[in-house]
Design an enzyme around this catalytic site. Structure first.
Site, short mmCIF file in Angstrom:
data_model
loop_
_atom_site.label_atom_id
_atom_site.label_comp_id
_atom_site.label_asym_id
_atom_site.label_seq_id
_atom_site.Cartn_x
_atom_site.Cartn_y
_atom_site.Cartn_z
N PHE A 1 7.69 6.00 -4.78
CA PHE A 1 8.19 4.86 -4.00
C PHE A 1 7.44 3.58 -4.43
CE2 PHE A 1 8.57 2.34 -0.07
CZ PHE A 1 9.93 2.47 0.17
N ASP B 1 2.50 11.56 -0.10
CA ASP B 1 3.28 10.67 0.75
C ASP B 1 4.36 11.52 1.42
OD1 ASP B 1 5.16 8.88 1.85
OD2 ASP B 1 4.48 7.29 0.51
N TYR C 1 9.06 5.85 11.39
CA TYR C 1 10.33 5.27 11.85
C TYR C 1 11.53 5.93 11.18
CZ TYR C 1 9.22 2.35 7.77
OH TYR C 1 8.84 1.90 6.54
N LYS C 2 11.28 6.92 10.30
CA LYS C 2 12.38 7.64 9.66
C LYS C 2 12.74 8.86 10.52
CE LYS C 2 11.20 5.57 5.31
NZ LYS C 2 10.31 5.55 4.17
N ARG D 1 23.10 6.85 -0.81
CA ARG D 1 22.19 7.84 -0.24
C ARG D 1 22.64 8.21 1.16
NH1 ARG D 1 15.82 6.58 0.27
NH2 ARG D 1 16.72 5.32 1.91
C1 LIG Z 1 9.61 4.42 3.80
C2 LIG Z 1 8.51 4.70 2.85
C3 LIG Z 1 7.34 3.95 2.88
C4 LIG Z 1 7.26 2.80 3.84
O1 LIG Z 1 6.11 2.03 3.78
P1 LIG Z 1 5.93 0.90 4.91
O2 LIG Z 1 4.56 0.43 4.73
O3 LIG Z 1 6.21 1.53 6.23
O4 LIG Z 1 6.94 -0.16 4.63
C5 LIG Z 1 6.33 4.31 2.02
N1 LIG Z 1 6.47 5.34 1.16
C6 LIG Z 1 7.62 6.08 1.10
C7 LIG Z 1 7.73 7.23 0.16
C8 LIG Z 1 8.66 5.76 1.93
O5 LIG Z 1 9.79 6.47 1.89
#
Ligand SMILES: *Cc1c(COP(=O)(O)O)cnc(C)c1O
Length: 407
Positions: A128, A205, A230-231, A379
């Site tokens: 990511f 992660d 939040y997911k 997606r």
């Molecule tokens: C959604 C997501 C993030 C989000 O990071 P934020 O700091 O909350 O914006 C980080 N890593 C992955 C793999 C994600 O899917």
């Protein structure tokens, strides 16, 4: 197939023991097709009253007394709940803190400092963006080098690739457990063992894993992990993330943002910093109490249902989506760009076609909400407890209509 997609969807919903839970979510009664539960989960209906009661009774009634009575302890309490319900983690190793990005930074800095003399961080090219940017910044600050694993965008990191990338110079391996684009479900225990054999630490992660796939961080001997709430944990927009640090490591780790809440005795207000014993040292400043309210509702539901049942429904939903993609979309040139083997697939499915950017924009106009990821990826994030098979079928028929219109 002898039956129509809608008959099959109805049969699957009728046989689904988790189907009744869908009505617990706000918006379940509307015809909206929501395919973005992996970016922002729907709120539970119980969350509105919880937040209102918090404002009226706890914040409004207890005021400053709330800190001593419950709020200072909340990051650990909710962290332990996340650990027990979703991560396979014993208490005292998980805490809720800052954003995912900030916790990634703190965890990476702490990890590389714990491997002095080693000069490399290993990560993959499809990690990511925030993970890649933070790793680059940590490397720059600490005089380290990034070693990249080149991955196929439709799968992810394979064990033999990691074996080739690690060695005596590796300080830290940073991997996503479920790839945000392809949904590749990495082999957690195998990859962790490969990093350890090289003497490196590993940071997972879990943003697309927590609340969607089963995890066993303690059993896999994971060192550090960070995940988003939040997911699939439905904590609401901007809800704070969590960090896991194995108990065997925590008292030797020092994270870089040394604030008073991570101090051994915050209210001593002394001249020098001394890290708190245990996981609280990963905190820095005042905990985001409001941000931890909604996720407690989802954690309660996940505990009641159990992660094994949630994962089984997730596999069934993504399997049905792939079946419909083959039937309705393949004739229009759409390719499934996610693993077909369910054991290697997380909770979403990516569908590839050159017109997907416009297709997604048209679908949003029709109240079908997937998201778009370059290159040409639509997606489908199928949150197991708030998504029905009928919703998948309705959405996929509309995807087919929009793709066909542009073919
Ligand atoms: C959604 C997501 C993030 C989000 O990071 P934020 O700091 O909350 O914006 C980080 N890593 C992955 C793999 C994600 O899917």
């Amino acid at each position: 197939m002898s039956t129509t997609p809608s008959t099959r969807a109805a049969d699957l919903d009728a046989a689904d023991p988790l189907a009744p839970h869908r009505d617990l979510f706000v918006g379940a009664e509307t015809p909206l097709v929501y395919f973005d539960g992996n970016s922002l989960g729907r709120p539970l209906r119980s969350t509105g009253p919880r937040i209102a009661a918090f404002v009226e009774e706890t914040w409004g009634g207890r005021l400053i007394r709330g800190w001593d009575e419950q709020w200072l302890d909340l990051p650990r309490r909710v962290g332990d709940d996340i650990g027990r319900i979703c991560l396979g983690a014993a208490p005292g190793q998980t805490i809720v803190g800052d954003s995912t990005t900030v916790l990634l930074y703190k965890a990476m800095r702490a990890a590389v400092a714990a491997r002095p003399g080693r000069t490399e961080i290993v990560l993959d090219t499809d990690n990511f963006p925030t993970d890649r940017y933070v790793a680059a910044a940590v490397a720059e600050e600490c005089g380290l080098t990034l070693r990249w694993i080149e991955v196929d965008l439709e799968t992810g990191v394979h064990p033999e690739q990691l074996t080739d990338a690690v060695g005596p110079a590796t300080a830290l391996v940073v991997l996503s457990h479920v790839a945000y684009r392809s949904a590749w479900l990495a082999d957690g225990p195998a990859l962790t063992a490969i990093a350890h054999d090289a003497g490196a630490l590993v940071l997972w992660d879990l943003s697309h894993s927590g609340g969607s796939v089963e995890l066993a961080l303690d059993a896999w001997d994971v060192d550090l992990a960070v995940g988003c709430t939040y997911k699939y944990l439905n904590g609401g927009p901007g809800a704070p993330a969590y960090v896991y640090v194995a108990a065997r490591l925590i008292d030797d780790l020092q994270q870089p943002i040394r604030g008073w809440i991570g101090h051994a005795e915050p209210f001593l207000m002394g001249p020098d910093f001394a890290p708190a014993p245990g996981i609280r040292r990963m905190l820095s400043g005042t905990p985001p109490v409001l941000g931890m309210l909604a996720m407690q509702d989802m954690l309660g539901l996940l505990e009641q249902v159990g992660m094994a049942a949630v994962r089984a429904k997730s596999v069934a939903l993504t399997g049905f989506a792939i079946e419909l993609a083959d039937e309705l979309l393949a004739p229009h040139g759409v390719r499934v760009a996610s693993p077909r083997e369910s054991a290697r697939r997380g909770g979403h499915v990516t569908l590839q076609h050159p017109a997907m950017r416009e297709v997604v924009a048209a679908l949003w106009e029709r109240d079908v909400i997937p998201d778009y990821r370059d290159p040409g990826g639509l997606r489908l994030g199928l949150s197991p407890l708030s998504t029905s098979f009928a919703e998948v079928e309705t959405g996929m028929v509309r995807v087919a209509e929009e793709v066909a219109r542009r073919a």
